[in-house]
Design a protein around this motif. Structure first.
Motif, PDB file in Angstrom:
ATOM      1  N   SER A   2     -26.347   7.799 -36.758  1.00 44.03           N
ATOM      2  CA  SER A   2     -25.816   6.817 -37.687  1.00 44.03           C
ATOM      3  C   SER A   2     -24.716   5.988 -37.049  1.00 44.03           C
ATOM      4  O   SER A   2     -24.306   6.227 -35.914  1.00 44.03           O
ATOM      5  N   ASP A   3     -24.215   5.038 -37.818  1.00 42.90           N
ATOM      6  CA  ASP A   3     -22.991   4.342 -37.427  1.00 42.90           C
ATOM      7  C   ASP A   3     -21.843   5.353 -37.435  1.00 42.90           C
ATOM      8  O   ASP A   3     -21.904   6.386 -38.111  1.00 42.90           O
ATOM      9  N   GLY A   4     -20.786   5.040 -36.713  1.00 41.82           N
ATOM     10  CA  GLY A   4     -19.661   5.954 -36.643  1.00 41.82           C
ATOM     11  C   GLY A   4     -18.833   5.955 -37.926  1.00 41.82           C
ATOM     12  O   GLY A   4     -18.665   4.917 -38.569  1.00 41.82           O
ATOM     13  N   TYR A   5     -18.339   7.138 -38.291  1.00 44.89           N
ATOM     14  CA  TYR A   5     -17.446   7.222 -39.444  1.00 44.89           C
ATOM     15  C   TYR A   5     -16.072   7.778 -39.049  1.00 44.89           C
ATOM     16  O   TYR A   5     -15.191   7.913 -39.893  1.00 44.89           O
ATOM     17  N   LEU A   6     -15.901   8.062 -37.752  1.00 43.33           N
ATOM     18  CA  LEU A   6     -14.645   8.634 -37.283  1.00 43.33           C
ATOM     19  C   LEU A   6     -14.497   8.368 -35.793  1.00 43.33           C
ATOM     20  O   LEU A   6     -15.427   8.622 -35.026  1.00 43.33           O
ATOM     21  N   GLY A  45     -20.791  10.528 -35.578  1.00 36.76           N
ATOM     22  CA  GLY A  45     -21.782  10.069 -36.551  1.00 36.76           C
ATOM     23  C   GLY A  45     -22.666  11.195 -37.054  1.00 36.76           C
ATOM     24  O   GLY A  45     -22.421  12.369 -36.789  1.00 36.76           O
ATOM     25  N   VAL A  46     -23.700  10.811 -37.780  1.00 36.70           N
ATOM     26  CA  VAL A  46     -24.666  11.741 -38.368  1.00 36.70           C
ATOM     27  C   VAL A  46     -25.924  11.736 -37.508  1.00 36.70           C
ATOM     28  O   VAL A  46     -26.408  10.673 -37.096  1.00 36.70           O
ATOM     29  N   LEU A  47     -26.457  12.905 -37.235  1.00 32.41           N
ATOM     30  CA  LEU A  47     -27.610  13.078 -36.339  1.00 32.41           C
ATOM     31  C   LEU A  47     -28.838  13.501 -37.127  1.00 32.41           C
ATOM     32  O   LEU A  47     -28.748  14.315 -38.047  1.00 32.41           O
ATOM     33  N   MET A  48     -30.004  12.952 -36.753  1.00 29.80           N
ATOM     34  CA  MET A  48     -31.242  13.331 -37.443  1.00 29.80           C
ATOM     35  C   MET A  48     -32.449  13.031 -36.564  1.00 29.80           C
ATOM     36  O   MET A  48     -32.337  12.397 -35.510  1.00 29.80           O
ATOM     37  N   GLN A  49     -33.594  13.489 -37.014  1.00 28.19           N
ATOM     38  CA  GLN A  49     -34.834  13.271 -36.266  1.00 28.19           C
ATOM     39  C   GLN A  49     -35.235  11.808 -36.262  1.00 28.19           C
ATOM     40  O   GLN A  49     -34.955  11.060 -37.200  1.00 28.19           O
ATOM     41  N   ALA A  87     -30.966   4.444 -42.764  1.00 27.39           N
ATOM     42  CA  ALA A  87     -30.468   3.244 -43.443  1.00 27.39           C
ATOM     43  C   ALA A  87     -29.613   3.621 -44.646  1.00 27.39           C
ATOM     44  O   ALA A  87     -28.569   3.004 -44.898  1.00 27.39           O
ATOM     45  N   LEU A  88     -30.027   4.638 -45.387  1.00 32.27           N
ATOM     46  CA  LEU A  88     -29.245   5.071 -46.543  1.00 32.27           C
ATOM     47  C   LEU A  88     -27.901   5.641 -46.110  1.00 32.27           C
ATOM     48  O   LEU A  88     -26.858   5.332 -46.702  1.00 32.27           O
ATOM     49  N   VAL A  89     -27.904   6.472 -45.056  1.00 31.84           N
ATOM     50  CA  VAL A  89     -26.659   7.055 -44.547  1.00 31.84           C
ATOM     51  C   VAL A  89     -25.716   5.955 -44.060  1.00 31.84           C
ATOM     52  O   VAL A  89     -24.515   5.970 -44.361  1.00 31.84           O
TER      53      VAL A  89
END
Length: 388
Positions: A240-244, A347-351, A359-361
């Motif tokens: 994802s985009d960075g949040y921190l 960020g958030v990691l996923m498959q 996109a939602l995250v």
């Protein structure tokens, strides 16, 4: 007397019938005129919004929140000639009209639209299925959510499965009773809230993180908590985009804080550097410290207290982790906190293949930046806010 009353009643009834008929005809004409006038306004509005819009035609304003879903009854209505049908349907139902310019055929398409609350994604997706749609649209984050995909799967399941290490204060920590807390845990909660589902945390570890993300069948939907965005991860997974904001720094004993002013001061044979296995801390130490003694300890959360107790001299950590330990253990210091060795974001990691969930995250993260939620989380956990 009875006859007079009967005659008066008859006249009144006849008068009402005639008046009603006239009024109905006038109303129909006025109603048609009203529909055409509203349609003209919608058409004029659409010409300055080719990328699409959702419009409350009762007030001619754009709602900023909600999940927009089109009605099947007005499907494939395009251009000004068919706009009256859409407006008429919208006036009889929810009062919203959506529109977008199709670049392929040059036609502007319009639909009567229903607006769901943003915490009712399940209801919006079901309405979309019932009306033969391909997707629904979250207005606040401009996020298109397909009816078939990872998001719909999670919503149907009713629970977001979140992989997290639980060893990284203050981003993701698992207490002895099994409860989780931390910055990343709260971000995960916001994602679940947007999905309208519950949340379940699934244990993972830094050495097995990539393997766990890529497992089939999946053991969790996404991973969160201190995961740095890297090109290497993006090659095989989605991030994802960075949040921190993030960067490598050190923890050491407070009494020795003046001893470490640079990486060169750390890279000496007499300096014992402790890292957790399998993550970027170990990778950084191996790549940048060729003279120091590197000690690998299996549990990341135990390392700060081991440093404080003299079992090692320096811990390689992040600017997201170090402040919490300094604030909660007077024996520790982070002398290079303002001058990290690296710069990055978490960020958030996923498959791969879960682009709809990504996109939602990203939409949730963007909204948290806009509405101040992310800044408040930084303040809560004593971290530096680096976003505009």
């Amino acid at each position: 007397m009875r006859k007079i009353l009967s005659w008066v009643l008859l006249v009144t009834l006849c008068g009402c019938t005639t008046l009603t008929a006239c009024t109905r005809n006038d109303d129909n004409q006025a109603g048609q005129t009203n529909v055409s006038a509203i349609s003209d306004n919608v058409w004029a509005f659409s010409q300055t919004h080719p990328d699409g819009f959702t419009l409350d035609i009762r007030t001619m304003t754009e709602p900023t929140e909600g999940i927009a879903v089109s009605y099947a009854a007005t499907q494939n209505s395009h251009s000004r000639d068919q706009l009256d049908k859409v407006v008429r349907h919208a006036l009889q139902h929810d009062g919203y009209v959506g529109g977008w310019l199709n670049s392929e055929d040059g036609l502007y398409y319009f639909d009567s639209t229903r607006l769901f609350p943003e915490n009712d994604l399940k209801g919006a997706l079901q309405f979309g299925k019932d009306n033969g749609q391909n997707s629904v649209f979250i207005l606040s984050t401009y996020t298109d959510v397909p009816l078939k995909g990872k998001v719909a799967e999670v919503v149907e399941h009713g629970t977001l499965l979140v992989g997290t290490t639980g060893d990284y204060r203050p981003l993701s920590y698992r207490e002895s009773d099994g409860t989780y807390w931390g910055f990343g845990i709260e971000v995960a909660g916001k994602i679940a809230e947007r999905l309208g589902v519950g949340i379940q945390f699934v244990p993972t570890s830094w050495p097995t993180l990539t393997t766990d993300v890529l497992k089939e069948p999946q053991v969790f939907d996404l991973a969160i908590g201190g995961i740095t965005i890297t090109d290497a991860r993006r090659e095989t997974m989605l991030m994802s985009d960075g949040y921190l904001a993030n960067g490598k720094t050190i923890l050491c004993r407070a009494v020795e804080a003046d001893r470490y002013k640079s990486l060169a001061d750390i890279d000496k044979p007499e300096v014992r550097v402790m890292v957790n296995p399998g993550g970027l801390n170990e990778k950084f130490a191996n790549e940048n410290l060729s003279h120091a003694t590197i000690i690998v300890h299996p549990k990341n959360e135990e390392i700060p207290s081991l440093i404080a107790g003299g079992e090692a001299d320096v811990m390689i950590t992040e600017i997201t982790e170090a402040p919490w330990y300094v604030q909660n253990d007077a024996r520790l210091a982070a002398p290079l906190l303002a001058e990290p060795f690296t710069h990055g974001e978490i960020g958030v990691l996923m498959q791969k293949g879960q682009d709809d969930l990504l996109a939602l995250v990203n939409g949730v993260i963007a909204q948290m930046k806009t509405d101040g939620t992310l800044r408040r989380l930084h303040e809560k956990y004593g971290l530096i806010y680096a976003f505009k």
